[in-house]
Design a protein around this motif. Sequence first.
Motif, short mmCIF file in Angstrom:
data_model
loop_
_atom_site.label_atom_id
_atom_site.label_comp_id
_atom_site.label_asym_id
_atom_site.label_seq_id
_atom_site.Cartn_x
_atom_site.Cartn_y
_atom_site.Cartn_z
N ALA A 112 0.84 -1.22 0.09
CA ALA A 112 0.15 0.08 0.18
C ALA A 112 0.89 1.25 0.16
CB ALA A 112 -0.89 -0.11 1.09
N GLU A 113 2.11 1.28 0.79
CA GLU A 113 2.89 2.52 0.84
C GLU A 113 3.43 2.58 -0.77
OE1 GLU A 113 6.53 3.97 3.65
OE2 GLU A 113 6.39 1.76 3.15
N LYS A 114 3.90 1.69 -1.29
CA LYS A 114 4.58 1.67 -2.61
C LYS A 114 3.59 2.38 -3.59
CE LYS A 114 6.01 -1.17 -6.35
NZ LYS A 114 6.47 -2.41 -6.60
N ILE A 115 2.38 2.02 -3.43
CA ILE A 115 1.41 2.47 -4.17
C ILE A 115 1.14 3.85 -4.12
CG2 ILE A 115 -1.27 2.37 -5.03
CD1 ILE A 115 -1.20 -0.53 -4.69
N CYS A 116 0.77 4.27 -2.74
CA CYS A 116 0.55 5.61 -2.34
C CYS A 116 1.57 6.62 -2.93
CB CYS A 116 0.32 5.74 -0.74
SG CYS A 116 -1.25 4.97 -0.22
N LYS A 117 3.00 6.03 -2.64
CA LYS A 117 4.05 6.90 -2.72
C LYS A 117 4.04 7.41 -4.56
CE LYS A 117 7.35 6.00 0.91
NZ LYS A 117 8.68 5.41 1.17
N LEU A 118 3.85 6.17 -5.13
CA LEU A 118 3.62 6.42 -6.65
C LEU A 118 2.52 7.49 -7.01
CD1 LEU A 118 4.83 5.68 -9.46
CD2 LEU A 118 3.41 3.93 -9.61
N THR A 119 1.48 7.37 -6.27
CA THR A 119 0.29 8.14 -6.72
C THR A 119 0.80 9.82 -6.30
OG1 THR A 119 -1.15 6.33 -6.13
CG2 THR A 119 -1.90 8.38 -6.09
N MET A 120 1.21 9.95 -5.43
CA MET A 120 1.78 11.08 -4.85
C MET A 120 2.81 11.77 -5.59
SD MET A 120 1.72 11.19 -0.41
CE MET A 120 2.71 9.73 -0.45
N LYS A 121 3.68 10.89 -6.28
CA LYS A 121 4.60 11.23 -7.00
C LYS A 121 4.19 11.84 -8.26
CE LYS A 121 9.51 9.69 -8.00
NZ LYS A 121 10.39 8.64 -8.00
N VAL A 122 3.11 11.08 -8.80
CA VAL A 122 2.48 11.28 -10.07
C VAL A 122 1.91 12.55 -10.08
CG1 VAL A 122 0.98 10.65 -11.81
CG2 VAL A 122 2.70 8.92 -11.05
N TRP A 123 1.19 12.76 -8.73
CA TRP A 123 0.13 13.79 -8.84
C TRP A 123 1.25 15.15 -8.56
CZ3 TRP A 123 -4.18 12.70 -4.85
CH2 TRP A 123 -5.27 13.84 -5.05
N HIS A 124 2.27 14.92 -7.94
CA HIS A 124 3.15 16.26 -7.48
C HIS A 124 3.58 16.51 -8.97
CE1 HIS A 124 7.12 17.93 -6.71
NE2 HIS A 124 6.36 18.31 -5.42
N ASN A 125 4.50 15.60 -9.56
CA ASN A 125 5.00 15.76 -10.66
C ASN A 125 4.36 16.56 -11.87
OD1 ASN A 125 7.30 15.17 -9.29
ND2 ASN A 125 7.61 13.22 -10.50
N SER A 126 3.11 16.02 -11.85
CA SER A 126 2.25 16.57 -12.80
C SER A 126 1.78 17.94 -12.62
CB SER A 126 0.81 15.87 -13.05
OG SER A 126 0.03 16.18 -14.04
N ILE A 127 1.60 18.28 -11.25
CA ILE A 127 1.26 19.80 -10.94
C ILE A 127 2.41 20.68 -11.00
CG2 ILE A 127 0.62 20.99 -8.90
CD1 ILE A 127 -0.89 18.75 -7.80
N TYR A 128 3.66 20.24 -10.65
CA TYR A 128 4.68 21.05 -10.70
C TYR A 128 5.77 20.82 -12.02
CZ TYR A 128 3.64 22.27 -6.12
OH TYR A 128 2.56 22.59 -4.97
N LYS A 129 5.25 19.85 -12.82
CA LYS A 129 5.80 19.64 -14.08
C LYS A 129 7.52 19.46 -14.00
CE LYS A 129 2.75 22.61 -16.53
NZ LYS A 129 1.67 21.71 -16.70
N GLU A 130 7.55 18.11 -13.06
CA GLU A 130 8.91 17.72 -12.69
C GLU A 130 9.12 16.44 -13.56
OE1 GLU A 130 9.75 17.66 -8.57
OE2 GLU A 130 9.41 20.00 -8.49
N HIS A 131 10.24 16.43 -14.06
CA HIS A 131 10.64 15.10 -14.77
C HIS A 131 11.18 13.92 -13.76
CE1 HIS A 131 10.33 16.18 -19.02
NE2 HIS A 131 10.97 17.46 -18.58
N ASP A 132 10.67 12.68 -14.19
CA ASP A 132 11.19 11.50 -13.41
C ASP A 132 10.84 10.52 -14.14
OD1 ASP A 132 10.61 9.29 -11.67
OD2 ASP A 132 11.51 10.82 -10.18
N THR A 133 11.97 9.63 -14.16
CA THR A 133 11.77 8.46 -15.26
C THR A 133 10.60 7.42 -14.55
OG1 THR A 133 13.57 7.23 -13.73
CG2 THR A 133 14.38 8.39 -15.80
N GLU A 134 10.40 7.43 -13.29
CA GLU A 134 9.32 6.73 -12.77
C GLU A 134 7.82 7.31 -13.21
OE1 GLU A 134 8.12 4.34 -8.83
OE2 GLU A 134 9.11 6.13 -8.70
#
Length: 355
Positions: free
Chosen positions: A222-244
């Motif tokens: 669950a932690e892994k999924i939550c972290k990925l969700t937050m990362k996608v959410w954050h990087n989309s808002i702030y337009k940050e590149h990340d290979t993941e």
Amino acid sequence: MKKRIISMAMSVVVAISALPLFSSCSGGIGGTNINQELVKNLELDQNDISILVKPFEVINIARNELNSKSNITNEDLQNFSNTIYDAFYGSKDNESDASDISNEKHATDILSEKYSNAAENNEAMRTQYNTYETVVLNGQSSITDYHLGEVDVLMGGVIRYLPIMRYKDAVSFLNFHSELLYGKEMISEEEINKVSENNIRTSYKDNLKITLSKILNSSAKAEKICKLTMKVWHNSIYKEHDTETDAFTMENGSYFYDDFNDALKNLYNDTTYNSDISSIKKEQEDITEIVKLMKDVPEEFSSTYDDLKQLYSAYQTFSGLAVNSSGSYNSYSDSVEKATDEVIKYYNNLKLYLD
């Protein structure tokens, strides 16, 4: 661990509804006076019938031995469950090279073969054949789980299933076959409950250890999924590149989506993501059943069940955030952080009982 295709308990309900319940057999479970409609439809001969009824004789002896015990351990349950599966599938550990060469057939082999033959030109029998194959696959999956559990123990860990739950799966598998051949269950719900209560009291500490391990492992997913969700959410808002996250946040790998919801939608449609979500949902169901079973607390562990319920509640909240992300990015992130802390706190409280 290889996952069961569907819960055995649920599959038996579906399977029995898909196959006709026959009332032509009389008396109890055992003996060659099996369902005559089944004999006719599958064209069973006397040799087939003798192979099909043999498991019930073997299992009944083991069943009486199990029920005679005043303290039923996890090992007792494992042995009985293995007896059920070995009786129907055959135990390769106990077979000689000669029997392997002769291709000795067992009950599941007979039924699979006969159903397959009957299904060739008969739609109704084809449905029954598919149903039976699902039951067979579930049983094979349970056998695999057992052997993987042995590896877990050898590696210094704990098995990833509660033996009483495997016992219930094995009994469901057995009862499916007794319904099929004799028109009635071999082991009643009352008997299952008595065995369950006995085992939980007898092996409470071991079962608590398994329960905590399951909750911790599922929480890690669950932690892994939550972290990925937050990362996608954050990087989309702030337009940050990340290979993941670029595969979700960028359109054609060229530019970021204007709306972060498009990025989240890509994540929610991802095959791997959905597989992980399905896995957690299944674990939520398993853990809910386990916590209900653990209510039969011996005096020595009288205070643990309240702690376990608190951990379970924290786990449900945490895993629920993985399965269903909602709110704003900030509120979701705060909820995940709080839920993580709660799971760790209650897990550590319960670990004290195992030291």
